[in-house]
Design a protein around this motif. Structure first.
Motif, mmCIF file in Angstrom:
data_model
loop_
_atom_site.group_PDB
_atom_site.id
_atom_site.type_symbol
_atom_site.label_atom_id
_atom_site.label_comp_id
_atom_site.label_asym_id
_atom_site.label_seq_id
_atom_site.Cartn_x
_atom_site.Cartn_y
_atom_site.Cartn_z
ATOM 1 N N UNK A 191 -2.905 0.220 -1.315
ATOM 2 C CA UNK A 191 -2.354 1.409 -0.657
ATOM 3 C C UNK A 191 -1.711 2.398 -1.619
ATOM 4 N N UNK A 192 -1.432 1.971 -2.852
ATOM 5 C CA UNK A 192 -0.842 2.878 -3.832
ATOM 6 C C UNK A 192 -1.897 3.564 -4.690
ATOM 7 N N UNK A 193 -3.170 3.392 -4.333
ATOM 8 C CA UNK A 193 -4.254 3.946 -5.141
ATOM 9 C C UNK A 193 -4.458 5.440 -4.903
ATOM 10 N N UNK A 242 -11.024 0.410 3.418
ATOM 11 C CA UNK A 242 -9.947 -0.438 3.925
ATOM 12 C C UNK A 242 -8.808 -0.570 2.924
ATOM 13 N N UNK A 243 -7.587 -0.631 3.440
ATOM 14 C CA UNK A 243 -6.441 -1.001 2.620
ATOM 15 C C UNK A 243 -5.467 -1.817 3.452
ATOM 16 N N UNK A 244 -5.065 -2.961 2.926
ATOM 17 C CA UNK A 244 -4.028 -3.768 3.563
ATOM 18 C C UNK A 244 -2.681 -3.272 3.063
ATOM 19 N N UNK A 245 -1.812 -2.854 3.980
ATOM 20 C CA UNK A 245 -0.568 -2.172 3.591
ATOM 21 C C UNK A 245 0.654 -2.926 4.085
ATOM 22 N N UNK A 273 -6.291 1.589 7.789
ATOM 23 C CA UNK A 273 -5.108 0.953 7.219
ATOM 24 C C UNK A 273 -4.817 -0.308 8.035
ATOM 25 N N UNK A 274 -4.517 -1.409 7.329
ATOM 26 C CA UNK A 274 -4.216 -2.686 7.979
ATOM 27 C C UNK A 274 -2.742 -2.996 7.728
ATOM 28 N N UNK A 275 -1.830 -2.466 8.540
ATOM 29 C CA UNK A 275 -0.405 -2.741 8.311
ATOM 30 C C UNK A 275 -0.085 -4.193 8.651
ATOM 31 N N UNK A 276 0.703 -4.833 7.781
ATOM 32 C CA UNK A 276 1.071 -6.225 8.034
ATOM 33 C C UNK A 276 2.430 -6.524 7.415
ATOM 34 N N UNK A 277 3.256 -7.244 8.154
ATOM 35 C CA UNK A 277 4.590 -7.644 7.685
ATOM 36 C C UNK A 277 5.430 -6.447 7.247
#
Length: 409
Positions: free
Chosen positions: A133-135, A48-51, A79-83
Motif C-alpha cells: 500500500x505504500x507503493x 490488489x493491495x493488502x492494507x 484494497x483489502x483492509x485488514x486489522x
C-alpha cells in the motif's frame, strides 16, 4: 587443533561452492537487458493491495494506479483492509478503489490475498497484480507487464526501487541492495532463462497459474518466497520485466530495518523447511532448472547463517595455538575487513551510478559509506532466524512524505 581446522575448511569449501554458483549465474548480467515487443492483445487486470493501517499512503498508491497509461476499463484497483485501527478503508473508498472484506481472520498478507482472490477469481480478470500500500507505480507498469504476458509469461516480476532513498542512510542502503538484486540476480536470471526473485510487491500472476495452484494458498510469513516455491514446483518460470518499476517506501531507522529483515530471513527459512524436499524431488521432472535454482536460493539463506562456523572454528584454533596464533588471526581478519569495506563501498558507488547514470547524489554518500554495515548485518539476522522464528507480521509505519528519489517524468 588440526581437526578443528579441517572442519572449518570443509564447511568453508561447501559455502564457497554455493557462492560460486551464484557468482556464475551473476555473470549473465553482462548480457543485454530483456525487452519484450509491444503486445498485440490487451488483458484485463485486477490490482490488489493488502492494507493494514495505511491511511497515510493508500491514496498515493491508488492515484499512481489510476494514472496508468492503460485503458481504464481494463483494470480495477482493490484494497483489502485488514486489522486496521485507522481510516484506511474510508480513504481508499474516497480515492475510488474497490474494497474487499476478509470474512475470516487475517494473520499475514497471504491470508488476505487468499480471501480476496477467492472472491475475484470468477470476475473475468486475466491476471492479478500485487502491490504494497505504500507503493508508487510507474505510469507504464501495466503496459510493460502486458507485453510480457503477450510474449508468453504467466508470472512476472517488475523492478523495485526505494521511493525514499535519500531520506536516510538505511533507506539509501535498501535502494542500493535492490539495484544489486536487479543487476546480479534478476537481470542475470532473465538473461539465462531462470526465474526472477519474486519479492512481496510489484508482481503479476495470470489466472491460469492460480487455477493450477487452486488459488493463493501460502501459510508462511514470506508469502512471496513461498509462492515462488509453488511456481517452481509446477515448473512455472517467473519472468523478469525491468521496465515495470515500482517505488517502495523503506525504513529510515536501522532498528526497524533489523526487525523487518529478521522477518524476511525467518520467512524464507520457513519456506525452506516446508518445501526443500519437494523441490529436490522436482528436479527429476521437466523444467527442473527452476526448482534447482530456487533450492540454491533457499540454501543460500542457511549458508549465510552457517558462515560463522568456519570463522569461529578458526578463531578457536588460533586461541589453542597461543598468543602468536591469536595475533596472526587478527592480522588476517583486519586485512580481510579492510578489503571487504573498500570492495563493498566501491560496489555501492557503482550500483548507485548504474541507476542514476549521472553524478551520484550527495544524499547517497552516507548510504554508500555504510553499505558494508548493512550487508554484514544480514549474517547475524540469519543466525538469529535459525533459532528464533518470526511468526507474526508486524506493521511498519509509512508516511509517504519523502519521495524525492522518484523521477518526475
Amino acid at each position: 587443533m588440526e581437526e578443528l581446522l579441517w572442519v572449518a575448511v570443509i564447511i568453508g569449501v561447501l559455502l564457497k561452492l554455493i557462492s560460486l554458483y551464484f557468482g556464475g549465474i551473476a555473470c549473465f548480467a553482462l548480457k543485454k537487458e530483456v525487452q519484450y515487443p509491444p503486445a498485440k492483445k490487451l488483458r484485463r487486470f485486477a490490482v490488489l493491495t493488502a492494507a493494514r493501517n495505511e491511511q497515510a499512503v493508500i491514496g498515493n498508491f491508488i492515484e499512481s494506479i489510476q494514472k496508468q497509461e492503460y485503458p481504464p476499463e481494463l483494470f480495477d484497483v482493490f484494497v483489502i483492509p485488514n486489522n486496521c485501527s485507522d481510516n484506511t478503508e474510508g480513504v481508499a473508498e474516497a480515492y475510488g478503489a474497490g474494497i474487499i472484506h476478509c470474512p475470516f481472520p487475517v494473520k499475514c498478507k497471504g491470508d488476505a490475498l487468499h480471501q480476496a482472490l477467492m472472491q475475484l477469481h470468477k470476475k473475468g480478470y486475466d491476471a492479478f497484480c500485487v502491490f504494497d500500500s505504500d507503493n508508487i507505480v510507474k505510469s507504464d507498469y501495466l503496459l510493460k507487464i502486458n507485453d510480457a504476458f503477450d510474449a508468453g509469461a504467466k508470472v512476472v516480476k517488475g523492478r523495485l526501487l526505494a521511493s525514499n532513498a535519500h531520506a536516510s542512510w538505511i533507506s539509501g542502503c535498501y535502494n542500493i541492495y535492490f539495484n544489486l538484486f536487479h543487476l546480479f540476480f534478476n537481470k542475470a536470471r532473465g538473461a539465462c532463462g531462470l526465474s526472477a526473485k519474486l519479492v512481496g510487491t510489484g508482481f503479476a500472476v495470470h489466472k491460469d497459474v492460480l487455477e493450477k495452484l487452486g488459488g493463493w494458498n501460502t501459510i508462511t510469513i514470506a508469502e512471496d518466497a513461498e509462492f515462488s516455491a509453488q511456481c517452481a514446483l509446477i515448473g512455472e518460470r517467473v519472468w523478469w520485466v525491468p521496465e515495470a518499476i515500482t517505488y517502495d517506501e523503506q525504513p529510515t531507522s536501522f532498528r526497524v530495518s533489523l526487525f523487518q529483515r529478521h522477518r524476511w530471513c525467518s520467512g524464507i527459512m520457513q519456506v525452506g523447511k516446508l518445501h526443500f524436499k519437494t523441490l529436490v524431488k522436482r528436479m527429476t521432472k521437466p523444467n527442473w532448472a527452476y526448482a534447482a535454482d530456487f533450492t540454491m536460493f533457499l540454501m543460500g539463506t542457511f549458508a549465510q547463517a552457517l558462515s560463522i562456523i568456519p570463522l569461529g572454528l578458526t578463531f578457536l584454533a588460533a586461541i589453542l595455538d597461543g598468543a602468536d596464533g591469536v595475533i596472526n588471526f587478527f592480522q588476517v581478519m583486519g586485512a580481510y575487513f579492510i578489503f571487504y569495506y573498500v570492495f563493498m563501498c566501491s560496489l555501492a558507488a557503482f550500483l548507485t551510478y548504474y541507476q542514476e547514470r549521472k553524478t551520484i547524489p550527495r544524499e547517497m554518500y552516507s548510504a554508500i559509506a555504510l553499505f558494508p554495515v548493512f550487508m554484514a548485518s544480514w549474517i547475524p539476522l540469519q543466525v538469529v532466524s535459525l533459532f528464533k522464528e518470526a511468526h507474526h507480521w508486524k506493521e511498519i509505519q509509512h508516511t509517504g512524505e519523502d519521495k524525492n528519489s522518484i523521477p518526475t517524468s
